[in-house]
Design a protein around this motif. Structure first.
Motif, short mmCIF file in Angstrom:
data_model
loop_
_atom_site.label_atom_id
_atom_site.label_comp_id
_atom_site.label_asym_id
_atom_site.label_seq_id
_atom_site.Cartn_x
_atom_site.Cartn_y
_atom_site.Cartn_z
N ALA A 297 0.90 -1.17 0.06
CA ALA A 297 -0.01 -0.16 0.13
C ALA A 297 0.90 1.40 0.06
O ALA A 297 0.31 2.41 0.28
CB ALA A 297 -1.21 0.05 1.05
N GLN A 298 2.23 1.25 -0.51
CA GLN A 298 2.91 2.63 -0.86
C GLN A 298 2.23 3.25 -2.10
O GLN A 298 2.25 4.48 -1.85
CB GLN A 298 4.24 2.10 -0.72
N TRP A 299 1.89 2.32 -2.97
CA TRP A 299 1.48 2.87 -4.25
C TRP A 299 0.37 1.65 -4.70
O TRP A 299 0.66 0.65 -5.05
CB TRP A 299 2.61 3.20 -5.24
N VAL A 300 -0.95 2.04 -4.68
CA VAL A 300 -1.95 1.08 -5.08
C VAL A 300 -2.74 1.65 -6.25
O VAL A 300 -2.88 3.05 -6.36
CB VAL A 300 -2.82 0.94 -3.94
N LEU A 301 -2.80 0.91 -7.28
CA LEU A 301 -3.23 1.15 -8.68
C LEU A 301 -4.67 0.59 -8.75
O LEU A 301 -4.84 -0.77 -8.41
CB LEU A 301 -2.40 0.79 -9.80
#
Length: 115
Positions: A76-80
């Motif tokens: 969940a640092q970068w979720v797309l």
């Protein structure tokens, strides 16, 4: 499926409901075949990022936006979220600053929406 301005506004509202910040929508039509729109927002922590993603996964189908794929969990640092013509990026502050998608897609026009 064509994403309408009203649907984009709903997505902004959903992100805002969970206190996502710095929401930016880029119009990629004519620039990329990946999607028509990128929406980028910041969650202040991985916990908040996950909460935003879970809420979007629940609410997007209610406004006619399909959720095709979610990538980036559980870190969940970068979720797309891939919604076809719309790709939503929810990032922690450090990740957003490091990858700077706004600069990468600098030729894209910003879509004016309100939160």
């Amino acid at each position: 499926m064509e994403i309408s301005h009203d649907q984009l506004q709903k997505v902004v509202d959903f992100i805002d409901d969970k206190r996502g910040g710095n929401i930016l929508t880029l119009d990629l039509k004519g620039i990329s075949v990946i999607a028509d729109y990128f929406m980028i927002a910041t969650g202040n922590s991985t916990t908040q990022t996950k909460a935003i993603i879970e809420y979007l996964a629940e609410k997007l189908p209610e406004v006619g936006i399909p959720v095709l794929r979610i990538e980036g969990l559980p870190e969940a640092q970068w979720v797309l979220i891939d919604c076809g013509d719309l790709v939503i990026h929810i990032m922690t502050p450090d990740t957003r600053e490091f990858y700077s998608l706004e600069r990468l897609w600098g030729d894209a026009r910003e879509v004016v929406l309100y939160n």
